[in-house]
Design a protein around this motif. Structure first.
Motif, PDB file in Angstrom:
ATOM      1  N   VAL A  78       0.256   4.098  -3.250  1.00 56.00           N
ATOM      2  CA  VAL A  78       0.663   4.015  -1.850  1.00 56.00           C
ATOM      3  C   VAL A  78      -0.570   4.294  -0.994  1.00 56.00           C
ATOM      4  O   VAL A  78      -1.229   5.327  -1.163  1.00 56.00           O
ATOM      5  CB  VAL A  78       1.786   5.015  -1.526  1.00 56.00           C
ATOM      6  N   SER A  79      -0.880   3.365  -0.097  1.00 57.71           N
ATOM      7  CA  SER A  79      -2.025   3.525   0.801  1.00 57.71           C
ATOM      8  C   SER A  79      -1.517   3.596   2.233  1.00 57.71           C
ATOM      9  O   SER A  79      -0.769   2.718   2.678  1.00 57.71           O
ATOM     10  CB  SER A  79      -2.996   2.346   0.654  1.00 57.71           C
ATOM     11  N   ILE A  80      -1.929   4.646   2.941  1.00 59.50           N
ATOM     12  CA  ILE A  80      -1.517   4.871   4.332  1.00 59.50           C
ATOM     13  C   ILE A  80      -2.764   4.909   5.199  1.00 59.50           C
ATOM     14  O   ILE A  80      -3.742   5.594   4.872  1.00 59.50           O
ATOM     15  CB  ILE A  80      -0.728   6.192   4.466  1.00 59.50           C
ATOM     16  N   SER A  81      -2.757   4.165   6.289  1.00 54.65           N
ATOM     17  CA  SER A  81      -3.924   4.136   7.171  1.00 54.65           C
ATOM     18  C   SER A  81      -3.500   4.316   8.622  1.00 54.65           C
ATOM     19  O   SER A  81      -2.352   4.043   8.993  1.00 54.65           O
ATOM     20  CB  SER A  81      -4.689   2.815   7.013  1.00 54.65           C
ATOM     21  N   ASN A  82      -4.458   4.796   9.438  1.00 56.28           N
ATOM     22  CA  ASN A  82      -4.253   4.980  10.875  1.00 56.28           C
ATOM     23  C   ASN A  82      -3.051   5.845  11.206  1.00 56.28           C
ATOM     24  O   ASN A  82      -2.389   5.649  12.225  1.00 56.28           O
ATOM     25  CB  ASN A  82      -4.112   3.621  11.580  1.00 56.28           C
ATOM     26  N   ALA A  83      -2.751   6.807  10.332  1.00 54.92           N
ATOM     27  CA  ALA A  83      -1.687   7.759  10.649  1.00 54.92           C
ATOM     28  C   ALA A  83      -2.177   8.726  11.715  1.00 54.92           C
ATOM     29  O   ALA A  83      -3.383   8.937  11.888  1.00 54.92           O
ATOM     30  CB  ALA A  83      -1.272   8.508   9.390  1.00 54.92           C
ATOM     31  N   PHE A  84      -1.252   9.311  12.443  1.00 52.96           N
ATOM     32  CA  PHE A  84      -1.635  10.272  13.471  1.00 52.96           C
ATOM     33  C   PHE A  84      -0.537  11.308  13.635  1.00 52.96           C
ATOM     34  O   PHE A  84       0.637  11.065  13.292  1.00 52.96           O
ATOM     35  CB  PHE A  84      -1.923   9.575  14.809  1.00 52.96           C
ATOM     36  N   ALA A  85      -0.946  12.484  14.151  1.00 54.43           N
ATOM     37  CA  ALA A  85      -0.015  13.592  14.324  1.00 54.43           C
ATOM     38  C   ALA A  85      -0.347  14.337  15.610  1.00 54.43           C
ATOM     39  O   ALA A  85      -1.477  14.270  16.118  1.00 54.43           O
ATOM     40  CB  ALA A  85      -0.084  14.536  13.126  1.00 54.43           C
ATOM     41  N   GLU A  86       0.629  15.059  16.116  1.00 54.11           N
ATOM     42  CA  GLU A  86       0.456  15.880  17.318  1.00 54.11           C
ATOM     43  C   GLU A  86       0.979  17.278  17.039  1.00 54.11           C
ATOM     44  O   GLU A  86       2.068  17.433  16.462  1.00 54.11           O
ATOM     45  CB  GLU A  86       1.189  15.270  18.500  1.00 54.11           C
ATOM     46  N   VAL A 108      -4.324  14.628  15.948  1.00 58.63           N
ATOM     47  CA  VAL A 108      -4.970  14.223  14.694  1.00 58.63           C
ATOM     48  C   VAL A 108      -4.859  12.707  14.598  1.00 58.63           C
ATOM     49  O   VAL A 108      -3.755  12.153  14.625  1.00 58.63           O
ATOM     50  CB  VAL A 108      -4.297  14.886  13.475  1.00 58.63           C
ATOM     51  N   GLU A 109      -5.972  12.031  14.489  1.00 60.58           N
ATOM     52  CA  GLU A 109      -5.974  10.575  14.493  1.00 60.58           C
ATOM     53  C   GLU A 109      -6.761  10.021  13.310  1.00 60.58           C
ATOM     54  O   GLU A 109      -7.566  10.725  12.702  1.00 60.58           O
ATOM     55  CB  GLU A 109      -6.577  10.058  15.807  1.00 60.58           C
ATOM     56  N   ASN A 110      -6.495   8.742  13.041  1.00 57.88           N
ATOM     57  CA  ASN A 110      -7.194   8.046  11.945  1.00 57.88           C
ATOM     58  C   ASN A 110      -7.080   8.818  10.627  1.00 57.88           C
ATOM     59  O   ASN A 110      -8.069   9.188  10.006  1.00 57.88           O
ATOM     60  CB  ASN A 110      -8.663   7.833  12.295  1.00 57.88           C
ATOM     61  N   VAL A 111      -5.826   9.066  10.232  1.00 55.04           N
ATOM     62  CA  VAL A 111      -5.559   9.745   8.963  1.00 55.04           C
ATOM     63  C   VAL A 111      -5.376   8.678   7.881  1.00 55.04           C
ATOM     64  O   VAL A 111      -4.578   7.750   8.043  1.00 55.04           O
ATOM     65  CB  VAL A 111      -4.303  10.629   9.055  1.00 55.04           C
ATOM     66  N   TYR A 112      -6.094   8.821   6.791  1.00 54.85           N
ATOM     67  CA  TYR A 112      -5.999   7.892   5.663  1.00 54.85           C
ATOM     68  C   TYR A 112      -5.532   8.681   4.434  1.00 54.85           C
ATOM     69  O   TYR A 112      -6.127   9.704   4.085  1.00 54.85           O
ATOM     70  CB  TYR A 112      -7.345   7.222   5.390  1.00 54.85           C
ATOM     71  N   ILE A 113      -4.476   8.170   3.791  1.00 57.17           N
ATOM     72  CA  ILE A 113      -3.888   8.866   2.635  1.00 57.17           C
ATOM     73  C   ILE A 113      -3.753   7.863   1.491  1.00 57.17           C
ATOM     74  O   ILE A 113      -3.298   6.726   1.697  1.00 57.17           O
ATOM     75  CB  ILE A 113      -2.502   9.448   2.976  1.00 57.17           C
TER      76      ILE A 113
END
Length: 456
Positions: A78-86, A108-113
């Motif tokens: 599973v690839s996750i890109s451009n995730a963000f959190a507040e 939090v921006e540009n999170v890659y998992i």
């Protein structure tokens, strides 16, 4: 071990499962608990600053772009890109003789998992899934302080942002591993590896090997074997290799082999379920004869002398388990049935009369309904032969029309009523099938469907 039954999840099916999984993961990540933070650092012309950050709250965690891919010989990725959190929280600062406190916002921006899932099975044949690898990379963290000296505190945000980045990267993977174990693993365990069909038989859907990933799908080999609930004996034949065609129009495919269906015949035969009795009360009212020695004496004259005007009973049984064949044209079988005829004496005891061997070509129609394989049988003309007789020899062809009525109007409806109930497919909880298809191949039946998940 060759499987008797194969399940294939295509990329479309994986994408559908992934869509629901990401929704759950977003909720899990939004509940992350972050520890309080504190530390010291120096600021030019200000001196030593002591800070404390507490009551850290995640307001949201969004995973807008993600995909799932089968990785050959590995499992799923599973690839996750451009995730963000507040996030938000409270801060407290002490410097020189100044004390201050307030709140802060963190983006939090540009999170890659990247998550690797290992698929397997346990000793009971149930599926297992675990996180074999997880990595998180956060490119951008922004902290904005509010308060009387907020402008000053924003000067040292880089030190705090670095700490936040390290903590979040670790916490995200910890949360994912926990979610896989608590949610995904728990859900996959709802896949039944045994299914009770009725009071006599069940189906064994246990895994014969871990799921196998190809570039386009995930294939799983299951035992696919019916068995007698009272006494499970070894099936005297083995499954042939089963390789599904490269169909990918549906989300999921099921390959049911000759072996799968023939173990059904073996199990029912072993359980004594393929024995049927016909009495006069079961003859349809529109049929103009009765099941008694007077009717049969027209074909067997000596019956009237030996057992005058006595009711009769027929017991139909299979000397061996019936076997079917699956080919591109469909399903066919040619069962052999022994018909034992009895005279019912005045004291209710049974006097054996004769045994006929009945052979008939049978074809089957198969469908998928409500997550079950259902079917119906259609029969051709029967062939009769005399196997044994205590009332002398007679021309069995004279009984052809009567036996056709017994088989078509009495026995066949009973068999079709059972087949109409169907046999369950191996599906986890809350999965419904739609847009089904049925195709015949050499030695196996291919069932395809799209799936719909019904949340609780």
């Amino acid at each position: 071990t060759n499987p008797g039954f194969v399940v294939r999840i295509t990329q479309a099916g994986l994408d559908y499962a992934h869509q629901h999984g990401i929704t759950i993961l977003e909720k899990e990540l939004a509940q992350l608990r972050l520890p309080d933070m504190s530390g010291d650092f120096r600021v030019l012309r200000v001196g030593k600053v002591r800070y404390e950050l507490s009551r850290l709250r995640l307001r949201s965690f969004h995973l807008p772009y993600s995909r799932i891919s089968p990785v050959p010989n590995v499992g799923l990725q599973v690839s996750i890109s451009n995730a963000f959190a507040e996030l938000d929280g409270d801060w407290r600062v002490k410097m020189l003789f100044v004390r201050d406190h307030g709140s802060f916002d963190l983006k939090v921006e540009n999170v890659y998992i990247k998550i690797s899932l290992r698929l397997g099975s346990d000793t009971t044949g149930k599926p297992t899934v675990s996180t074999s690898d997880c990595s998180t990379r956060i490119s951008k963290v922004r902290v904005l302080f509010s308060g009387k000296f907020g402008w000053l505190y924003n000067l040292f945000h880089s030190a705090i942002e670095s700490k936040f980045r390290k903590i979040l990267e670790r916490k995200v993977c910890d949360s994912i591993a926990e979610s896989v174990h608590n949610d995904l693993q728990t859900y996959t365990r709802t896949l039944p590896v045994t299914a009770r069909i009725d009071a006599r038989t069940g189906i064994d859907y246990s895994f014969v090997a871990p799921p196998y990933a190809t570039a386009q799908s995930l294939d799983t080999g299951l035992k696919g074997e019916f068995y007698n609930l009272a006494h499970r004996s070894t099936v005297p034949f083995s499954p042939l290799p089963l390789s599904l065609p490269s169909d990918h129009d549906r989300m999921v495919y099921f390959g049911a082999s000759n072996y799968f269906f023939n173990t059904a015949g073996f199990a029912y035969h072993e359980a004594g379920a393929l024995v049927f009795e016909i009495t006069n009360a079961m003859i349809p009212k529109d049929v103009d004869f009765h099941l008694n020695t007077s009717t049969f004496s027209a074909f067997i004259p000596q019956l009237e002398q030996m057992y005058p005007d006595m009711p009769m009973k027929l017991r139909l049984s299979t000397p061996t388990a019936p076997f079917l064949n699956i080919g591109p044209e469909g399903i066919s079988l040619r069962p052999v049935v022994d018909v034992q005829a009895y005279a019912i004496l005045p004291n209710s005891s049974l006097a054996p009369l004769f045994i006929l061997s009945l052979v008939r070509n049978v074809s089957a129609v198969i469908d998928v309904r409500s997550g079950r394989i259902v079917g119906s049988l259609d029969v051709g003309r029967i062939r009769l032969s005399l196997k044994d007789s205590v009332v002398g020899t007679f021309q069995v062809r004279m009984l052809q029309s009567i036996m056709n009525i017994f088989a078509s109007d009495i026995l066949l409806p009973r068999l079709n009523a059972r087949l109409e109930k169907g046999f369950p497919l191996p599906l986890p909880d809350r999965i419904r099938l739609s847009n089904t298809l049925v195709r015949f191949h050499q030695n196996f039946l291919l069932l395809g469907a799209d799936v719909h998940f019904q949340p609780q």
